[in-house]
Design a protein around this motif. Structure first.
Motif, PDB file in Angstrom:
ATOM      1  N   CYS A 183       0.822  -1.118   0.419  1.00 56.02           N
ATOM      2  CA  CYS A 183      -0.230  -0.393   0.041  1.00 56.02           C
ATOM      3  C   CYS A 183       0.976   1.564  -0.335  1.00 56.02           C
ATOM      4  CB  CYS A 183      -0.958   0.491   1.180  1.00 56.02           C
ATOM      5  SG  CYS A 183      -0.245  -0.157   2.771  1.00 56.02           S
ATOM      6  N   GLY A 184       0.272   2.545  -0.197  1.00 56.64           N
ATOM      7  CA  GLY A 184       0.993   3.438  -0.352  1.00 56.64           C
ATOM      8  C   GLY A 184       0.210   4.386   0.333  1.00 56.64           C
ATOM      9  N   THR A 185      -0.730   4.379   0.841  1.00 55.46           N
ATOM     10  CA  THR A 185      -1.232   5.614   1.525  1.00 55.46           C
ATOM     11  C   THR A 185      -1.527   5.009   3.225  1.00 55.46           C
ATOM     12  OG1 THR A 185      -3.945   4.825   0.558  1.00 55.46           O
ATOM     13  CG2 THR A 185      -2.634   6.385  -0.539  1.00 55.46           C
ATOM     14  N   LEU A 186      -1.948   5.869   3.699  1.00 54.40           N
ATOM     15  CA  LEU A 186      -2.691   5.226   5.444  1.00 54.40           C
ATOM     16  C   LEU A 186      -4.120   4.556   5.058  1.00 54.40           C
ATOM     17  CD1 LEU A 186      -2.262   8.896   7.570  1.00 54.40           C
ATOM     18  CD2 LEU A 186      -0.852   6.709   7.139  1.00 54.40           C
ATOM     19  N   ASP A 187      -5.602   5.292   4.247  1.00 58.31           N
ATOM     20  CA  ASP A 187      -5.626   4.176   3.413  1.00 58.31           C
ATOM     21  C   ASP A 187      -5.923   2.874   3.051  1.00 58.31           C
ATOM     22  OD1 ASP A 187      -7.804   5.914   5.006  1.00 58.31           O
ATOM     23  OD2 ASP A 187      -8.701   7.294   2.453  1.00 58.31           O
ATOM     24  N   GLY A 188      -5.143   2.742   2.527  1.00 54.74           N
ATOM     25  CA  GLY A 188      -4.090   1.553   1.892  1.00 54.74           C
ATOM     26  C   GLY A 188      -4.218   0.643   3.721  1.00 54.74           C
ATOM     27  N   PHE A 189      -3.124   1.161   4.548  1.00 52.98           N
ATOM     28  CA  PHE A 189      -2.072   0.592   4.907  1.00 52.98           C
ATOM     29  C   PHE A 189      -3.971   0.088   6.182  1.00 52.98           C
ATOM     30  CE2 PHE A 189      -1.080   0.334   9.626  1.00 52.98           C
ATOM     31  CZ  PHE A 189      -0.074  -0.359   9.481  1.00 52.98           C
ATOM     32  N   ALA A 190      -4.598   1.050   7.042  1.00 52.26           N
ATOM     33  CA  ALA A 190      -6.467   0.352   7.083  1.00 52.26           C
ATOM     34  C   ALA A 190      -6.640  -0.443   6.453  1.00 52.26           C
ATOM     35  CB  ALA A 190      -6.807   1.898   7.611  1.00 52.26           C
ATOM     36  N   ALA A 191      -6.908  -1.007   5.816  1.00 50.96           N
ATOM     37  CA  ALA A 191      -7.386  -1.622   4.349  1.00 50.96           C
ATOM     38  C   ALA A 191      -6.756  -3.150   4.726  1.00 50.96           C
ATOM     39  CB  ALA A 191      -7.868  -1.348   2.958  1.00 50.96           C
ATOM     40  N   ALA A 192      -5.373  -2.836   4.551  1.00 51.76           N
ATOM     41  CA  ALA A 192      -4.219  -3.991   4.428  1.00 51.76           C
ATOM     42  C   ALA A 192      -4.473  -4.588   5.906  1.00 51.76           C
ATOM     43  CB  ALA A 192      -3.469  -3.666   3.951  1.00 51.76           C
ATOM     44  N   ILE A 193      -4.130  -3.729   7.327  1.00 46.61           N
ATOM     45  CA  ILE A 193      -3.940  -4.201   8.054  1.00 46.61           C
ATOM     46  C   ILE A 193      -5.433  -4.634   8.754  1.00 46.61           C
ATOM     47  CG2 ILE A 193      -4.345  -2.405   9.511  1.00 46.61           C
ATOM     48  CD1 ILE A 193      -1.333  -4.882   9.827  1.00 46.61           C
ATOM     49  N   GLY A 194      -6.371  -4.057   8.405  1.00 46.01           N
ATOM     50  CA  GLY A 194      -7.824  -4.901   9.028  1.00 46.01           C
ATOM     51  C   GLY A 194      -8.166  -5.758   8.755  1.00 46.01           C
ATOM     52  N   LEU A 195      -8.252  -6.584   7.557  1.00 42.89           N
ATOM     53  CA  LEU A 195      -8.537  -7.709   6.856  1.00 42.89           C
ATOM     54  C   LEU A 195      -8.371  -8.838   7.665  1.00 42.89           C
ATOM     55  CD1 LEU A 195      -7.270  -6.908   2.588  1.00 42.89           C
ATOM     56  CD2 LEU A 195      -9.483  -7.155   4.032  1.00 42.89           C
ATOM     57  N   PRO A 196      -8.969  -9.354   7.741  1.00 42.29           N
ATOM     58  CA  PRO A 196      -9.233 -11.143   8.553  1.00 42.29           C
ATOM     59  C   PRO A 196      -8.030 -11.784   8.099  1.00 42.29           C
ATOM     60  CG  PRO A 196     -10.823 -10.763   7.107  1.00 42.29           C
ATOM     61  CD  PRO A 196     -10.567  -9.604   6.710  1.00 42.29           C
ATOM     62  N   ARG A 197      -6.733 -12.791   9.088  1.00 36.12           N
ATOM     63  CA  ARG A 197      -5.563 -13.314   8.680  1.00 36.12           C
ATOM     64  C   ARG A 197      -5.891 -14.416   7.359  1.00 36.12           C
ATOM     65  NH1 ARG A 197      -1.760 -11.801  10.357  1.00 36.12           N
ATOM     66  NH2 ARG A 197      -0.355 -13.748  10.497  1.00 36.12           N
ATOM     67  N   SER A 198      -7.456 -14.754   7.775  1.00 40.53           N
ATOM     68  CA  SER A 198      -7.838 -16.324   6.597  1.00 40.53           C
ATOM     69  C   SER A 198      -8.567 -15.024   4.999  1.00 40.53           C
ATOM     70  CB  SER A 198      -9.246 -16.253   6.450  1.00 40.53           C
ATOM     71  OG  SER A 198     -10.281 -15.829   7.030  1.00 40.53           O
ATOM     72  N   ALA A 199      -7.897 -14.016   5.181  1.00 42.54           N
ATOM     73  CA  ALA A 199      -8.225 -13.630   3.626  1.00 42.54           C
ATOM     74  C   ALA A 199      -7.708 -13.872   2.468  1.00 42.54           C
ATOM     75  CB  ALA A 199      -8.570 -11.877   3.399  1.00 42.54           C
ATOM     76  N   PRO A 200      -7.758 -13.880   1.364  1.00 45.10           N
ATOM     77  CA  PRO A 200      -6.706 -14.581   0.441  1.00 45.10           C
ATOM     78  C   PRO A 200      -6.171 -13.465   0.462  1.00 45.10           C
ATOM     79  CG  PRO A 200      -9.095 -13.633  -0.270  1.00 45.10           C
ATOM     80  CD  PRO A 200      -9.185 -13.252   0.984  1.00 45.10           C
ATOM     81  N   SER A 201      -3.922 -13.966  -0.521  1.00 42.81           N
ATOM     82  CA  SER A 201      -3.153 -13.276  -0.659  1.00 42.81           C
ATOM     83  C   SER A 201      -3.780 -12.616  -1.361  1.00 42.81           C
ATOM     84  CB  SER A 201      -2.224 -14.460  -1.151  1.00 42.81           C
ATOM     85  OG  SER A 201      -2.161 -14.835   0.192  1.00 42.81           O
ATOM     86  N   ARG A 202      -2.808 -10.996  -2.033  1.00 45.22           N
ATOM     87  CA  ARG A 202      -3.237 -10.012  -2.950  1.00 45.22           C
ATOM     88  C   ARG A 202      -1.952  -9.434  -2.628  1.00 45.22           C
ATOM     89  NH1 ARG A 202      -7.034  -5.305  -1.309  1.00 45.22           N
ATOM     90  NH2 ARG A 202      -5.573  -4.577   0.520  1.00 45.22           N
ATOM     91  N   ARG A 203      -1.364  -9.302  -3.945  1.00 44.09           N
ATOM     92  CA  ARG A 203      -0.324  -7.903  -3.949  1.00 44.09           C
ATOM     93  C   ARG A 203      -1.281  -6.470  -4.599  1.00 44.09           C
ATOM     94  NH1 ARG A 203       4.171 -10.439  -7.248  1.00 44.09           N
ATOM     95  NH2 ARG A 203       2.934 -12.582  -7.231  1.00 44.09           N
TER      96      ARG A 203
END
Length: 106
Positions: free
Chosen positions: A86-106
């Motif tokens: 991620c390159g933004t704070l919103d992107g970080f919040a979305a990435a860190i807030g996903l459940p641990r079982s979420a499918p992998s993505r880049r």
């Protein structure tokens, strides 16, 4: 320099609470082997965050080659169950807030 993720792995393997480790891009590049070791042990409670500012801050600000490195891709290739860039704070919040079982993505 570069030892935080290895130490965090040791802690995560021995405690029942989440462990968050912050690595700089320079430290992550210096210890790329830690990605493989973390992926092999796959501790459920370890959250590894790489903050990429393009320099080795602790040694005087020399530039890194992080612009040509896909840290999320490296993590996935090493066995991490989830990685995101991620390159933004919103992107970080979305990435860190996903459940641990979420499918992998880049």
């Amino acid at each position: 320099m570069g030892g935080a993720s290895g130490m965090a792995l040791g802690v995560a393997l021995n405690v029942a609470i989440p462990v968050v480790v912050l690595d700089g891009d320079g430290a992550a590049l210096m210890k790329l082997g830690s990605f493989a070791t973390i992926g092999a042990y796959a501790p459920a409670g370890l959250i590894h965050i790489v903050l990429d500012n393009g320099v080795h801050d602790s040694t005087g600000g020399q530039p890194t080659v992080s612009g040509s490195v896909d840290f999320a891709g490296v993590a996935l290739a090493c066995g991490y169950c989830y990685a995101a860039s991620c390159g933004t704070l919103d992107g970080f919040a979305a990435a860190i807030g996903l459940p641990r079982s979420a499918p992998s993505r880049r």
